[in-house]
Design an enzyme around this catalytic site. Structure first.
Site, PDB file in Angstrom:
ATOM      1  CB  THR A  39      87.487 151.346  32.242  1.00 56.39           C
ATOM      2  OG1 THR A  39      87.256 152.177  33.389  1.00 56.39           O
ATOM      3  CG2 THR A  39      86.244 150.531  31.938  1.00 56.39           C
TER       4      THR A  39
ATOM      5  CD  GLU B 296      90.755 141.060  34.808  1.00 58.60           C
ATOM      6  OE1 GLU B 296      91.038 141.414  35.969  1.00 58.60           O
ATOM      7  OE2 GLU B 296      90.178 139.997  34.544  1.00 58.60           O
TER       8      GLU B 296
HETATM    9  C1  LIG Z   1      84.779 140.314  26.277  1.00 60.12           C
HETATM   10  C2  LIG Z   1      84.527 140.681  27.715  1.00 60.12           C
HETATM   11  C3  LIG Z   1      84.922 139.800  28.710  1.00 60.12           C
HETATM   12  C4  LIG Z   1      84.681 140.097  30.048  1.00 60.12           C
HETATM   13  N1  LIG Z   1      85.068 139.202  31.001  1.00 60.12           N
HETATM   14  C5  LIG Z   1      84.767 139.439  32.289  1.00 60.12           C
HETATM   15  C6  LIG Z   1      85.097 138.483  33.309  1.00 60.12           C
HETATM   16  O1  LIG Z   1      85.652 137.418  33.017  1.00 60.12           O
HETATM   17  N2  LIG Z   1      84.791 138.757  34.601  1.00 60.12           N
HETATM   18  C7  LIG Z   1      84.173 139.933  34.944  1.00 60.12           C
HETATM   19  O2  LIG Z   1      83.920 140.148  36.126  1.00 60.12           O
HETATM   20  N3  LIG Z   1      83.854 140.855  34.002  1.00 60.12           N
HETATM   21  C8  LIG Z   1      84.126 140.644  32.692  1.00 60.12           C
HETATM   22  N4  LIG Z   1      83.789 141.566  31.738  1.00 60.12           N
HETATM   23  C9  LIG Z   1      83.156 142.812  32.161  1.00 60.12           C
HETATM   24  C10 LIG Z   1      84.175 143.936  32.225  1.00 60.12           C
HETATM   25  O3  LIG Z   1      85.063 143.737  33.293  1.00 60.12           O
HETATM   26  C11 LIG Z   1      83.411 145.263  32.352  1.00 60.12           C
HETATM   27  O4  LIG Z   1      82.783 145.506  31.099  1.00 60.12           O
HETATM   28  C12 LIG Z   1      84.357 146.407  32.705  1.00 60.12           C
HETATM   29  O5  LIG Z   1      84.837 146.278  34.030  1.00 60.12           O
HETATM   30  C13 LIG Z   1      83.664 147.775  32.577  1.00 60.12           C
HETATM   31  O6  LIG Z   1      82.492 147.802  33.327  1.00 60.12           O
HETATM   32  P1  LIG Z   1      81.120 148.227  32.646  1.00 60.12           P
HETATM   33  O7  LIG Z   1      80.997 147.544  31.334  1.00 60.12           O
HETATM   34  O8  LIG Z   1      80.061 148.021  33.665  1.00 60.12           O
HETATM   35  O9  LIG Z   1      81.290 149.775  32.345  1.00 60.12           O
HETATM   36  P2  LIG Z   1      81.014 150.945  33.361  1.00 60.12           P
HETATM   37  O10 LIG Z   1      81.681 150.669  34.675  1.00 60.12           O
HETATM   38  O11 LIG Z   1      79.566 151.262  33.365  1.00 60.12           O
HETATM   39  O12 LIG Z   1      81.807 152.125  32.659  1.00 60.12           O
HETATM   40  C14 LIG Z   1      81.276 152.911  31.576  1.00 60.12           C
HETATM   41  C15 LIG Z   1      82.222 154.077  31.336  1.00 60.12           C
HETATM   42  O13 LIG Z   1      82.248 154.939  32.483  1.00 60.12           O
HETATM   43  C16 LIG Z   1      83.569 155.100  32.933  1.00 60.12           C
HETATM   44  N5  LIG Z   1      83.613 155.180  34.388  1.00 60.12           N
HETATM   45  C17 LIG Z   1      82.984 154.373  35.268  1.00 60.12           C
HETATM   46  N6  LIG Z   1      83.294 154.715  36.533  1.00 60.12           N
HETATM   47  C18 LIG Z   1      84.127 155.769  36.450  1.00 60.12           C
HETATM   48  C19 LIG Z   1      84.777 156.595  37.404  1.00 60.12           C
HETATM   49  N7  LIG Z   1      84.661 156.403  38.713  1.00 60.12           N
HETATM   50  N8  LIG Z   1      85.563 157.591  36.956  1.00 60.12           N
HETATM   51  C20 LIG Z   1      85.710 157.805  35.631  1.00 60.12           C
HETATM   52  N9  LIG Z   1      85.112 157.066  34.679  1.00 60.12           N
HETATM   53  C21 LIG Z   1      84.329 156.062  35.081  1.00 60.12           C
HETATM   54  C22 LIG Z   1      84.302 153.848  32.444  1.00 60.12           C
HETATM   55  O14 LIG Z   1      85.690 154.058  32.355  1.00 60.12           O
HETATM   56  C23 LIG Z   1      83.662 153.651  31.091  1.00 60.12           C
HETATM   57  O15 LIG Z   1      84.269 154.505  30.162  1.00 60.12           O
HETATM   58  C24 LIG Z   1      84.027 141.307  30.397  1.00 60.12           C
HETATM   59  C25 LIG Z   1      83.646 142.204  29.382  1.00 60.12           C
HETATM   60  C26 LIG Z   1      83.877 141.893  28.060  1.00 60.12           C
HETATM   61  C27 LIG Z   1      83.425 142.869  26.992  1.00 60.12           C
END
Ligand SMILES: Cc1cc2nc3c(=O)[nH]c(=O)nc-3n(C[C@H](O)[C@H](O)[C@H](O)COP(=O)(O)OP(=O)(O)OC[C@H]3O[C@@H](n4cnc5c(N)ncnc54)[C@H](O)[C@@H]3O)c2cc1C
Length: 245
Positions: free
Chosen positions: A115, A113
């Protein structure tokens, strides 16, 4: 019993106090969100400029308090679950107690939801625009009960430090540095907000004075530290990133 050890009861008292702060911030963000919906409904078909301006003000506040609530509550939940395992000792790491599961469940809340870093990006606009400082200043205009004078003075110090830090960053006009210290600024803003909300609770209900005192005594040193850190303007990590990483 281990609860008699100061290091153990310190962890427990902080867990409770941060939970109270997280609840206060979340309830306030929710209250403002409800108010925004009511005002939006009222504004349909209305040309009342006072209503429009109130809706604009409340919308700006929901945009800053919502990401602050998500960031603060999820990060404190991780800290509380981490300490809960610690208090259980080795048994806390094993599956026979539910705390290791609580830690894993808490840990994901800072990631999904949006980070914490994205909540910080979301909150920065309303902090740098002064919307949050203005809201805190309005809160601080209360005539607090005389017993709360010291806490009210600390709340004033907290919001003055936040406003001064925002003013400094705006005067500096350095996008890289502002982004670099954004997490510190949002953490500081969350602490300032918690201080004011707990003080409000103590004003309404004398039984909430002790929780307010605890939240404020934990938050003020952190607020001062973050303000000093941001004011120092240390750009070592920005400038030497390639060598440091
Ligand atoms: C158990 C689980 C359930 C989930 N359920 C859902 C769901 O129901 N629906 C859904 O849509 N998603 C779901 N997700 C996905 C989840 O929402 C994403 O993992 C989350 O939004 C983070 O995105 P990412 O993994 O692509 O990380 P990234 O966006 O690639 O981030 C990697 C790192 O970079 C940092 N970062 C990225 N952009 C910036 C910025 N602009 N400034 C500073 N730092 C930044 C982040 O904070 C993080 O530390 C789920 C994930 C898990 C593990």
């Amino acid at each position: 019993p281990i609860i008699e050890f100061p290091q153990v009861y310190d962890m427990l008292a902080r867990m409770k106090s941060e939970t109270q702060a997280a609840r206060a911030i979340t309830y306030e963000a929710s209250r403002l969100m409800d108010l925004r919906r009511i005002l939006e409904r009222r504004q349909e078909g209305s040309r009342d400029p006072a209503l429009r301006s109130r809706l604009k003000e409340v919308s700006a506040l929901t945009s800053v308090l919502t990401p602050m609530a998500k960031a603060y509550a999820s990060e404190m939940a991780v800290r509380a679950a981490y300490d809960a395992i610690q208090i259980h000792g080795g048994a806390g790491y094993m599956r026979e107690f539910p705390v290791e599961r609580l830690w894993r469940d808490a840990r994901i809340t800072t990631i999904y939801e949006g980070t914490t870093q994205l909540q910080v990006v979301g909150a920065m606009g309303g902090i740098l625009s002064g919307a949050l400082s203005q809201y805190l200043a309005q809160k601080g205009e209360h005539d607090y009960r005389p017993e709360l004078a010291r806490l009210a003075m600390l709340a004033r110090e907290a919001r003055e430090k936040l406003s001064a830090t925002v003013a400094r960053l705006k005067a500096l006009n350095d996008r890289d540095y502002t982004d670099y210290v954004s997490r510190r600024l949002v953490d500081m803003a969350c602490d300032c907000l918690a201080v004011h909300l707990l003080l409000d609770q103590a004003q309404r209900d004398a039984a909430r004075t002790l929780p307010a005192e605890k939240v404020i005594s934990e938050a003020l040193p952190r607020i001062r530290m973050q303000a000093d850190h941001i004011a120092a303007g240390d750009k070592l990590t920005i400038e030497r990133r390639a060598d440091l990483l």
